[in-house]
Design a protein around this motif. Structure first.
Motif, mmCIF file in Angstrom:
data_model
loop_
_atom_site.group_PDB
_atom_site.id
_atom_site.type_symbol
_atom_site.label_atom_id
_atom_site.label_comp_id
_atom_site.label_asym_id
_atom_site.label_seq_id
_atom_site.Cartn_x
_atom_site.Cartn_y
_atom_site.Cartn_z
ATOM 1 N N LYS A 1 0.898 -1.046 0.098
ATOM 2 C CA LYS A 1 -0.016 0.038 -0.053
ATOM 3 C C LYS A 1 0.960 1.167 -0.008
ATOM 4 O O LYS A 1 0.556 2.304 -0.797
ATOM 5 C CB LYS A 1 -1.116 -0.019 0.999
ATOM 6 N N TRP A 2 1.975 1.189 0.790
ATOM 7 C CA TRP A 2 2.764 2.440 0.731
ATOM 8 C C TRP A 2 3.496 2.623 -0.438
ATOM 9 O O TRP A 2 3.368 3.690 -0.923
ATOM 10 C CB TRP A 2 4.011 2.088 1.775
ATOM 11 N N LEU A 3 3.983 1.631 -1.264
ATOM 12 C CA LEU A 3 4.612 1.584 -2.571
ATOM 13 C C LEU A 3 3.573 2.191 -3.495
ATOM 14 O O LEU A 3 4.011 3.176 -4.357
ATOM 15 C CB LEU A 3 5.060 0.137 -2.883
ATOM 16 N N LYS B 1 0.840 4.063 -2.949
ATOM 17 C CA LYS B 1 0.812 5.488 -2.672
ATOM 18 C C LYS B 1 1.881 6.293 -3.183
ATOM 19 O O LYS B 1 1.712 7.636 -3.680
ATOM 20 C CB LYS B 1 0.422 5.663 -1.162
ATOM 21 N N HIS B 2 3.219 5.946 -2.666
ATOM 22 C CA HIS B 2 4.339 6.697 -3.090
ATOM 23 C C HIS B 2 5.202 6.541 -4.237
ATOM 24 O O HIS B 2 6.126 6.962 -4.379
ATOM 25 C CB HIS B 2 5.121 6.787 -1.729
ATOM 26 N N GLY B 3 4.646 5.614 -4.987
ATOM 27 C CA GLY B 3 5.560 5.227 -6.187
ATOM 28 C C GLY B 3 5.909 5.893 -7.217
ATOM 29 O O GLY B 3 7.098 6.140 -7.520
ATOM 30 N N ASN B 4 4.965 7.031 -7.370
ATOM 31 C CA ASN B 4 5.236 8.108 -8.373
ATOM 32 C C ASN B 4 6.345 9.036 -7.629
ATOM 33 O O ASN B 4 7.236 9.483 -8.521
ATOM 34 C CB ASN B 4 4.074 9.170 -8.787
ATOM 35 N N ALA B 5 6.431 9.513 -6.481
ATOM 36 C CA ALA B 5 7.287 10.351 -5.994
ATOM 37 C C ALA B 5 8.823 9.506 -5.952
ATOM 38 O O ALA B 5 9.744 10.060 -6.150
ATOM 39 C CB ALA B 5 7.055 10.509 -4.488
ATOM 40 N N ILE B 6 8.844 8.287 -5.594
ATOM 41 C CA ILE B 6 9.865 7.311 -5.578
ATOM 42 C C ILE B 6 10.456 7.267 -6.954
ATOM 43 O O ILE B 6 11.663 7.528 -7.333
ATOM 44 C CB ILE B 6 9.778 6.127 -5.242
ATOM 45 N N CYS B 7 9.669 7.092 -7.947
ATOM 46 C CA CYS B 7 10.146 7.108 -9.309
ATOM 47 C C CYS B 7 10.941 8.548 -9.594
ATOM 48 O O CYS B 7 11.690 8.558 -10.367
ATOM 49 C CB CYS B 7 8.977 6.867 -10.316
#
Length: 53
Positions: free
Chosen positions: A7-9, A11-17
């Motif tokens: 769920k965390w990935l 939710k924050h996948g775009n920012a991590i990318c």
């Protein structure tokens, strides 16, 4: 635990990318190879000329 991470990935996948892409583009600028040009050894042109067919 696995579902929380997933769920965390999601939710924050775009920012991590975005961070990964920006760091990757900056890391190539820090490479010594961009500015370092080795000195040509003495006799290289003669060696190449003698060994080219």
């Amino acid at each position: 635990m696995k579902t929380k991470v997933k769920k965390w990935l999601v939710k924050h996948g775009n920012a991590i990318c975005a961070v990964a892409v920006s760091l990757a583009s900056l890391s190539s600028l820090c490479c010594r190879g961009c500015w370092y040009q080795p000195e040509e050894p003495e006799g290289l042109k003669e060696f190449a000329k003698n060994h080219m067919e």
